[in-house]
Design an enzyme around this catalytic site. Structure first.
Site: not given
Length: 271
Positions: A175, A208, A210-212
């Site tokens: 990522k 942002t 919690g995106t993973g």
């Protein structure tokens, strides 16, 4: 109705932005019934984590067995496993229970570069859990550890994905969220056949959190539905991008992505 079932093996975020809470919201959006095995409990908000309490490894294994023996699962994901004992029992249970379509989010290092688990836990993650993964989703810093190299360029990301693939995961998604400049948000996919560069719109927001977790949960949900791994990953990236457009400005720090945008905007389309 009998919906697809997905299992999240991860920690609880008391602030509701990441971990089990984000995973279950993501499953629900995809019309997948979410089940869980909680590995640890955090005292957490938008400003950070103030306390972490690990559950006994036997408790994690028992939760997994309870779900699979009765309900069954079509896909699973791992998030924060915290220590060597929990990683070992999770890997053992995944094999014993024959859990398919495993997405491993190797939560070892934060997006700012802070190591979150000790070296012994990283070693067990590398040797026991990663070889079971259908899709492995390391961030830049996790990829640097797993590939034993520095990552600064797109070419570095591509090489790292190929090196990490040798650990046994069927596919690796390196990522680019921690990358600089025009590489921010660019991910590299390698499944042993061909390199894919996956790009989506960059959303300018500071919220942002919690995106993973959301990405790996969305991949698992799409695998549970029946998509192949690359398609599941592409769809998951679109979902995360859309949740960033509806990120929540809550708390005094970094707010979470917004999972319930369809309830606020009934006609919104993904992407």
């Amino acid at each position: 109705m009998t919906p697809p079932i997905a299992l999240t093996i991860a920690g609880s975020d008391s602030g509701g932005g990441a971990g089990i809470q984000a995973d279950l919201r993501t499953f629900a959006f995809h019309k997948v019934h979410g089940t869980s095995a909680i590995t640890c409990i955090t005292a957490q908000n938008t400003l950070g984590v103030t306390r972490v309490d690990a559950l006994p490894p036997e408790s994690v294994g028992a939760q997994m067995e309870a779900v699979v023996s009765d309900i069954g699962v079509q896909a699973a994901k791992t998030g924060m496993l915290l220590n060597q004992g929990i990683i070992a029992i999770a890997a053992q249970s995944i094999q014993t229970l024959q859990i398919p379509n495993l997405v491993v989010d190797p939560v070892m290092v934060s997006r700012t570069g802070a190591q979150l688990i000790d070296d012994a836990a990283i070693s067990t993650l590398r040797t026991a859990l990663i070889p079971l993964a259908t899709v492995l989703t390391p961030n830049r810093y996790e990829a640097q550890i797993l590939a034993s190299m520095e990552i600064h360029t797109l070419e570095d990301m591509q090489l790292a994905a190929q090196k990490i693939h040798r650990l046994g995961a069927k596919a690796v998604l390196v990522k680019g969220g921690g990358m600089a400049g025009n590489l921010r948000g660019v991910d590299v996919w390698w499944d042993g056949q061909a390199i894919e560069i996956l790009e989506t719109e960059v959303v300018e927001t500071t919220n942002t959190h919690g995106t993973g977790c959301t990405l790996s949960a969305a991949i698992a949900a799409n695998l549970a539905i029946g998509h192949n791994a690359l398609t599941a990953t592409r769809l998951a990236k679109v979902y995360v991008t859309t949740t960033l457009h509806y990120a929540l400005a809550i708390g005094k720090g970094q707010g979470p992505v917004g999972h319930f945008f369809p309830l606020l905007q009934p006609n919104v389309l993904l992407g």
